[in-house]
Design an enzyme around this catalytic site. Structure first.
Site, PDB file in Angstrom:
ATOM      1  N   GLY B  47       0.835  -1.199   0.000  1.00 26.29           N
ATOM      2  CA  GLY B  47       0.000   0.000   0.000  1.00 26.29           C
ATOM      3  C   GLY B  47       0.865   1.242   0.000  1.00 26.29           C
ATOM      4  O   GLY B  47       1.916   1.281   0.661  1.00 26.29           O
ATOM      5  N   LEU B  50      -1.123   7.386   2.541  1.00 29.22           N
ATOM      6  CA  LEU B  50      -0.385   8.216   3.486  1.00 29.22           C
ATOM      7  C   LEU B  50       0.453   7.362   4.423  1.00 29.22           C
ATOM      8  O   LEU B  50       1.613   7.661   4.686  1.00 29.22           O
ATOM      9  CB  LEU B  50      -1.356   9.068   4.293  1.00 29.22           C
ATOM     10  CG  LEU B  50      -1.961  10.240   3.536  1.00 29.22           C
ATOM     11  CD1 LEU B  50      -2.891  11.027   4.426  1.00 29.22           C
ATOM     12  CD2 LEU B  50      -0.870  11.149   2.992  1.00 29.22           C
ATOM     13  N   ARG B 337     -20.750  13.566  12.964  1.00 32.98           N
ATOM     14  CA  ARG B 337     -21.129  12.808  11.775  1.00 32.98           C
ATOM     15  C   ARG B 337     -22.161  11.714  12.055  1.00 32.98           C
ATOM     16  O   ARG B 337     -23.149  11.587  11.336  1.00 32.98           O
ATOM     17  CB  ARG B 337     -19.885  12.140  11.187  1.00 32.98           C
ATOM     18  CG  ARG B 337     -18.959  13.131  10.551  1.00 32.98           C
ATOM     19  CD  ARG B 337     -17.727  12.456  10.012  1.00 32.98           C
ATOM     20  NE  ARG B 337     -16.888  13.469   9.357  1.00 32.98           N
ATOM     21  CZ  ARG B 337     -15.701  13.207   8.830  1.00 32.98           C
ATOM     22  NH1 ARG B 337     -15.204  11.994   8.870  1.00 32.98           N
ATOM     23  NH2 ARG B 337     -15.008  14.167   8.243  1.00 32.98           N
ATOM     24  N   HIS B 408     -18.000   5.675   4.657  1.00 36.83           N
ATOM     25  CA  HIS B 408     -16.870   6.537   4.376  1.00 36.83           C
ATOM     26  C   HIS B 408     -15.552   6.001   4.921  1.00 36.83           C
ATOM     27  O   HIS B 408     -14.511   6.109   4.287  1.00 36.83           O
ATOM     28  CB  HIS B 408     -17.166   7.904   5.001  1.00 36.83           C
ATOM     29  CG  HIS B 408     -16.077   8.901   4.841  1.00 36.83           C
ATOM     30  ND1 HIS B 408     -15.538   9.180   3.612  1.00 36.83           N
ATOM     31  CD2 HIS B 408     -15.424   9.688   5.732  1.00 36.83           C
ATOM     32  CE1 HIS B 408     -14.604  10.108   3.758  1.00 36.83           C
ATOM     33  NE2 HIS B 408     -14.493  10.414   5.025  1.00 36.83           N
ATOM     34  N   LEU B 448      -5.975  11.545   8.245  1.00 29.75           N
ATOM     35  CA  LEU B 448      -4.689  11.916   7.645  1.00 29.75           C
ATOM     36  C   LEU B 448      -3.631  11.954   8.732  1.00 29.75           C
ATOM     37  O   LEU B 448      -2.493  11.507   8.540  1.00 29.75           O
ATOM     38  CB  LEU B 448      -4.815  13.273   6.955  1.00 29.75           C
ATOM     39  CG  LEU B 448      -5.932  13.397   5.922  1.00 29.75           C
ATOM     40  CD1 LEU B 448      -5.856  14.739   5.202  1.00 29.75           C
ATOM     41  CD2 LEU B 448      -5.851  12.273   4.903  1.00 29.75           C
TER      42      LEU B 448
END
Lengths: 208, 644, 252
Positions: B47, B50, B337, B408, B448
């Protein structure tokens, strides 16, 4: 490309300025080549400057064409398989006509030199009286047509070439880009107008 | 319920004592690898998002040999690139009361008290270094006129700690990591394998020693061996078929590792993002997220009357239900959320939804345009409005946007200890692929942060403790573990191609996704989960009897790639439902209808469920085994979240 | 809507390809271009044919994986839009749509519409980075960056590496891609130490990778889904020129 193009561009501007002397009558126009040949006479002898310029321009032309051919060959190599369906030009038409435009200009140049520099193809062919040669030429519609096509092509060539040279030399940026493109277009139009003034003055009888 | 209780599990690596010094003490306690030995050690990183990109680059900088893998055609395309909002860091540049401790507190609370304190504290500490590192790499963060970094508040945080690069923060951070990786590739320290997909893990003599991968262009199946394996393969949101994940995102690497013995933690924790563009028809292939920031100025509403089909502009103010403002007067449109998503589901389920199928609510900017003027709204959200118009063909300046929640992010993942090592020695898991830091719900702009914390700073420091015992004895190509894994992969490829049935892979994937969305989505019930647990194995059997995969395994075959991924999604989906069924409390993204407060909010059960559910694969026929890792809270006292 | 798709089919890198016609019915205007291909592929699979191979991933216009020539235009008729974000409402019933892969020697076809864009990675590897090993960074506020520079750097950094610039360029040149990265890093103070060597080495790599030369036709900037401006090429040229003239370029 940018440097050799730039040198030839300067020549074209000078050439156009010289041409415009035709508007001031035969004496002024016929005097111009003599003045040119006289530049630096003491050092180079009569006509020396012109020969140096000719050699320089020829060198520029050869380098310019060599670079163009190299770029064209590189482009062909970079896309060995062509698109089956070609898209519309979305950038600039002037940019797209550079290569064929260059060929047209080169062919015209050969004719132009044989016509007015060497006088072989000129209806008068009197090297001492360029004014007569020029006016004799443009009384023929086909000469005027060929000349016009070549000049318009040159205009397109300069329109993209001038801007592209500035871009290649890194002079362009976002703020200046629009201005530089405008200037390139303006210069190209002026040069076209300057060159075309001669044949159309002859055609319309302004110059006899 | 088909599972068996296993022994409790504990994280043996995190030091105890004062939380502020735990990371320091762990780094000091960890063994170091002699620089000369690093050159003899090889690490596989799967992978290039990030986490994986930053880890591969940093390990190479340290002197290890790195083999890096991604299924995309370039490491620059991993799905981290699509993250819009920003990255949190406790820099306190705003002098607004932020601190490492506050970021730690917010993250533990936001995760509904289902994350480890030690890990979260370390994350908050490292957040500060991440920003420094990224700026040094040339990430073009938004700046103010004085030339200093701009920040914004995000996802309900009361401090302004989110650094951003317009709506493309993930892209810019990923390109930073990618460029660092590119530097190491050109230096010869990283060997990059793009368009290569890991299909199994090689565990030889008790240690993770390599992977079996298929070259997606040639179809060749090859074993790559190393001293340690790092999985940075992202989340498993694509189990739901429709999600905001990229089409290629998949769980095969983590699932294969799970089948080889790595525990899978909290698989039922999935995050449903409230502001996505609704489904427009059966052809829908993925969902597009609209940044959460839209809720700062947009007002969410539905028609007050059921089945009202008038165009939005013709519905008078008095016949609109601004339900978030009504139910949550103090937070209004800015509730977290999970709460916003569930509220949207509730109003749509009760027949108030708008748009095709009634699965949508309005996000209206008319008030904001009146209040701020169109230019101001355009300056803030212009690019998002354009994106919306491109996809839906509607102009949000004229008619309200329609939005609906979509899958998500997945907080669950492979279980890791404080060193990010899984239960298989030598197998490390970083980024979204592990379970470690977000508990039951992730805060905005924290994904992130975690990916880069793991890749740049945590793993490169902790992996040395394991590698200090190496280089390990070379694994010969005819080692039984290698032969078995390689043959297994080849047989599976052949088996998928051999079915030659009458249904496409996508048709199965859509059916599985719908099943999961209905029963293991925003609201879960015992009845629904049991139904899903009954249906999934049937569907899986049907898949292996009826799927049609065209072509062969010899070259690029995208249908074959998909088939392998979907086959693994079936197995994972079952575990997700099982985990959701066993956890009879509601917490974060996991809402059990049976466990709610009288006014419909999530009700945790700390007495019984304050633990990480780490599942062990039960073998080909055995039931999964549940290992519990107890969660202790020394620094943040669990409380009931309230946003009223 | 009913469309005729004329799609480039090529079984492998060394096979001959050709355009094949497919009639597609029931195209919804809300479908994306790739979703229309999905629907066609499902049908092809059930009819026992090989589905059309095409690259795609995020389907939200940011990963840069998708890209095809649609009626001779990179990414299709909509400006500033990647193929995945192109929707069928921009086509009309009865249209014939020709779909081809990017064509460039530097981007060899792998299968159907899938090409190998590894050359772009090679250009970045040649110098498209700032040398800043993990852990070595000073505080983020140690070096202020003027906002206009940061904004301009961002504008160039928005490149998604999709290859549309190369596909659209009559010369098959990759200068816009190369210039975007050189501009992004060259505008920031952090990027100054390597600015000239970066420019020179990236251009050298570009030229060695069989891309064509730039003649400033501007097709790239029009095709670019992210609006990378043409002036970045001028900026790159300026740096290369200065490096060559002053010898500011120290080979690494």
């Amino acid at each position: 490309m940018a440097v050799t193009g730039g040198a030839m561009f300067l020549f074209v501007v000078g050439h156009m300025a010289g041409n415009l002397k035709v508007l001031f009558g035969p004496e002024a126009f016929n005097e111009h080549p003599r003045w040119l040949r006289g530049i630096g006479e003491g050092l180079l002898g009569y006509g020396g400057f012109v020969w140096i310029a000719r050699v320089g321009l020829l060198l520029c032309l050869v380098l310019h064409m060599t670079a163009a051919i190299q770029l064209a060959r590189r482009a062909a190599a970079a896309r060995p398989a062509r698109y089956q369906r070609r898209g519309p030009v979305r950038g600039s038409y002037a940019a797209r006509t550079m290569r064929w435009g260059g060929v047209i200009i080169a062919l015209f140049l050969v004719y132009h030199l044989m016509d007015l520099t060497a006088g072989w193809l000129n209806p008068v062919g009197d090297l001492e009286h360029p004014y007569r040669n020029v006016t004799a030429d443009f009384r023929h519609w086909y000469v005027t047509l060929a000349y016009t096509v070549a000049i318009v092509t040159l205009g397109f060539h300069i329109r993209h070439g001038l801007w592209s040279a500035l871009q290649s030399l890194g002079a362009s940026n976002a703020r200046r880009q629009r201005v530089l493109k405008g200037i390139a277009l303006g210069v190209a139009v002026l040069i076209c107008a300057g060159f075309l003034a001669v044949p159309f003055s002859v055609l319309t009888g302004l110059v006899k | 319920m088909r599972y068996v209780e296993g022994s409790p599990i504990a994280d043996a690596k995190a030091p105890d004592g004062p939380i502020e010094t735990r990371w320091d003490r762990r780094r000091f306690g960890a063994k170091l690898v002699n620089p000369a030995n690093k050159r003899k050690l090889t690490v596989i990183v799967v992978g290039t998002g990030l986490a994986g990109g930053s880890a591969a680059a940093t390990l190479a900088e340290l002197g290890y040999n790195v083999l890096s893998f991604c299924y995309q055609d370039s490491p620059r395309r991993a799905h981290s690139i699509a993250a819009q909002g920003g990255i949190n860091a406790a820099k306190n540049y705003r002098n607004d009361g932020d601190s490492i401790h506050r970021l730690f507190y917010d993250t533990v609370k936001g995760g509904d008290f289902r994350a480890r304190e030690s890990n979260v504290y370390r994350l908050a500490q490292i957040s500060v270094e991440i920003i420094d590192q990224c700026v040094a790499q040339g990430v073009p963060f938004a700046r103010e006129y004085g030339g200093l970094l701009d920040t914004r508040s995000f996802g309900g945080a009361q401090v302004s700690r989110t650094f951003y690069a317009r709506g493309q923060t993930g892209q810019q951070l990923l390109l930073g990591a990618y460029q660092a990786l590119a530097r190491q590739i050109s230096a010869g320290r990283v060997r990059m394998h793009p368009r290569t997909e890991m299909l199994d893990l090689v565990v030889a003599d008790g240690r993770a020693r390599g992977i079996v991968a298929r070259d997606l262009v040639t179809g060749e199946v090859t074993t790559h061996l190393a001293d340690a394996v790092v999985l940075a393969t992202g989340g498993y949101g694509n189990v739901f078929y429709l999600s905001t994940n990229a089409k290629g995102c998949n769980a095969t690497a983590v699932w294969r590792a799970h089948r080889r013995g790595a525990l899978f933690a909290n698989p039922c924790y999935t995050q449903i993002h409230p502001t996505c563009i609704p489904v427009s028809g059966d052809h829908q292939s993925k969902l597009t997220l609209m940044s959460e920031s839209l809720r700062n100025d947009g007002r969410v509403w539905v028609p007050a009357r059921k089945g009202d089909t008038r165009p939005a502009n013709e519905i008078p103010e008095s016949e609109r239900d601004y339900y978030l403002e009504r139910i949550y007067p103090s937070f209004g449109n800015l509730v977290p959320r999970d709460i916003a998503s569930r509220a949207a589901k509730n109003v749509c389920d009760s027949g108030h939804g708008v748009g095709p199928g009634g699965l949508g609510v309005y996000l209206d900017f008319a008030d904001a345009i009146r209040r701020l003027g169109k230019p101001a709204v355009e300056a803030r959200y212009g690019n998002l409005f354009e994106m919306y118009q491109r996809i839906t063909g509607e102009d949000p300046y004229e008619v309200p946007m329609r939005i609906y929640p979509a899958v998500h992010y997945t907080m669950g993942g492979l279980w890791v200890d404080y060193d990010l090592q899984s239960t298989i020695p030598g197998l490390f898991v970083i980024g979204e692929a592990n379970f470690s830091d977000h508990g039951a719900n992730r805060l905005g702009a924290s994904a992130l942060m975690q990916g880069l914390a793991d890749g740049y700073f945590v793993l490169p420091n902790t992996i040395g403790d394991y590698l200090a015992a190496g280089p390990f004895d070379p694994v010969p190509a005819d080692h039984p573990a290698v032969v078995e894994a390689e043959n297994g992969v080849r047989e599976r490829v052949s088996a998928l191609l051999a079915v030659n049935g009458d249904r496409t892979v996508d048709s199965f994937h859509r059916e599985l996704g719908q099943l999961m969305w209905d029963h293991c989505g925003m609201e879960r019930t015992e009845e629904g989960l049991r139904k899903a647990l009954e249906r999934i194995p049937e569907l899986r059997r049907e898949f292996w009897e009826r799927v049609r995969v065209p072509g062969d395994g010899e070259g690029l075959n995208q249908a074959l790639e998909k088939a392998g991924r979907v086959a693994d999604f079936f197995e994972l989906a079952e575990l997700m439902c099982l985990d959701a069924l066993h956890r009879t409390e509601s917490c974060g993204g996991h809402f059990r209808a049976e466990s709610q407060t009288p006014d419909g909010e999530a009700l945790r059960d700390d007495e019984r469920f304050s633990y990480v559910a780490a599942w062990e694969h039960g073998g080909p026929d055995g039931p999964p085994v549940l290992h519990r890792e107890a969660l202790d809270f020394e620094y943040v006292t669990p409380t009931q979240r309230s946003y009223k | 809507m009913r469309l005729t798709l004329r799609v480039w089919r090529q079984a492998g890198p060394d096979e001959d390809g050709r355009l094949v016609d497919y009639a597609v019915d029931d195209v919804s205007p809300d479908m994306s271009f790739l979703e229309m291909l999905d629907v066609l592929n499902e049908r092809l699979i059930m009819e026992g044919e090989e589905p059309i191979a095409f690259d795609h991933d995020c389907r939200e216009g940011i990963c840069g994986m998708c890209g095809m020539m649609i009626n001779g235009v990179a990414h299709g008729p909509e400006r500033a839009t990647t193929t995945c974000q192109l929707h069928m409402r921009h086509f009309a019933d009865g249209d014939v749509v020709v779909i081809e892969p990017w064509r460039a020697r530097a981007f060899p076809v792998i299968k159907d519409l899938v090409v190998d864009r590894g050359a772009f990675d090679r250009i970045i590897e040649a110098g498209g980075y700032i040398t800043a090993p993990t852990g070595s960074a000073p505080d983020a506020h140690a070096i202020p960056v003027p906002k206009p520079d940061a904004d301009k750097a961002f504008e160039a950094a928005a490149c998604i590496g999709c290859g549309a610039c190369v596909a659209a360029c009559p010369n098959g040149s990759g200068m816009l891609f190369t210039a975007a990265k050189a501009t992004h890093l060259g505008l920031l103070p952090q990027g100054q130490p390597e600015r000239y060597s970066r420019a020179v080495e990236m251009v050298a790599a570009h030229d060695a990778l069989d891309f064509g030369g730039c003649t400033n036709t501007g097709e790239c900037a029009v095709a670019c889904p992210k609006g990378i401006p043409l002036e970045s090429i001028a900026r790159l040229n300026r740096d290369v020129l200065r490096a060559t003239v002053t010898g500011a370029h120290e080979p690494r």
